[in-house]
Design an enzyme around this catalytic site. Sequence first.
Site, mmCIF file in Angstrom:
data_model
loop_
_atom_site.group_PDB
_atom_site.id
_atom_site.type_symbol
_atom_site.label_atom_id
_atom_site.label_comp_id
_atom_site.label_asym_id
_atom_site.label_seq_id
_atom_site.Cartn_x
_atom_site.Cartn_y
_atom_site.Cartn_z
ATOM 1 N N ASP A 1 1.116 -3.904 6.318
ATOM 2 C CA ASP A 1 1.814 -3.198 5.227
ATOM 3 C C ASP A 1 1.536 -3.876 3.901
ATOM 4 O O ASP A 1 1.269 -5.071 3.853
ATOM 5 C CB ASP A 1 3.339 -3.304 5.397
ATOM 6 C CG ASP A 1 3.812 -2.687 6.662
ATOM 7 O OD1 ASP A 1 3.133 -1.795 7.166
ATOM 8 O OD2 ASP A 1 4.877 -3.132 7.131
HETATM 9 N N1 URA Z 1 4.777 -4.860 11.579
HETATM 10 C C1 URA Z 1 5.201 -4.509 10.354
HETATM 11 O O1 URA Z 1 6.355 -4.141 10.178
HETATM 12 N N2 URA Z 1 4.345 -4.585 9.334
HETATM 13 C C2 URA Z 1 3.064 -5.001 9.465
HETATM 14 O O2 URA Z 1 2.311 -5.040 8.488
HETATM 15 C C3 URA Z 1 2.629 -5.350 10.743
HETATM 16 C C4 URA Z 1 3.508 -5.277 11.794
#
Ligand code: URA
Length: 237
Positions: free
Chosen positions: A105
């Site tokens: 993310d």
């Molecule tokens: N889980 C999440 O919430 N975000 C990420 O970027 C990877 C795994």
Amino acid sequence: MKIRLQRFLANAGVASRRASEKIILSGRVQVNGRIVRELGFKIDPDVDEIKVDGKICHEEQRHIYIMMNKPAGVVTTVKDPFGRPTVIDIIKGLKERVYPVGRLDMDTEGLLILTNDGEVTYRLTHPKHEVEKTYLAHVKGMVTRRQILMLEMGIKLEDGLTAPAKVRIVKRIGDSTVLEIKIHEGKKRQVRRMCSAIGNPVIHLKRTHIGNLSLNNLKPGQWRFMTAKEIEYIKNL
Ligand code: URA
């Protein structure tokens, strides 16, 4: 030797194998001047002429494998329609085109692999290979043993139950907790949603490992070429 069109496109560094399938289905690929939308279609790279959006593609000879500590505030795409900084901006200057393997993310930092080796991308992101990923999640509140057990057994999210996870408390900071969470899946914002579901939203999230590969002392925003040993490891996962 004949190979499937999507594999050729991935080897040529056009996109990951799965993204190449979408490119084929959307009619952007021509084989010897004829549009091919068939996924199993086989071509001979030494004989056939393959074009994507009218441009000829060649299989890339040199594979590049990069390990990055993705900083927060950067998106894991090649090009962002909103003009936000991307992980590709971080490696500006590299002449080969590489693609991120999987996603983190925008607000998550940590270990990200980038490569033009479509085969490795496919293996690392395909659910059947179940590569374990380790996250450090700093969450609000005092997480209890019962909540750890809930995370470990599986949490019901909108898109289904999460697979069993390994979770441990690393430390407590005031009335917050740092958890180490190991999962094999890659549902969207999975760790954040799992933690919110037990009532402990994430304050900060970092991926520290993909399988045995570790960030070590790579700082956010830094990247390096992977070692021969690391490349061998990911090729055999
Ligand atoms: N889980 C999440 O919430 N975000 C990420 O970027 C990877 C795994």
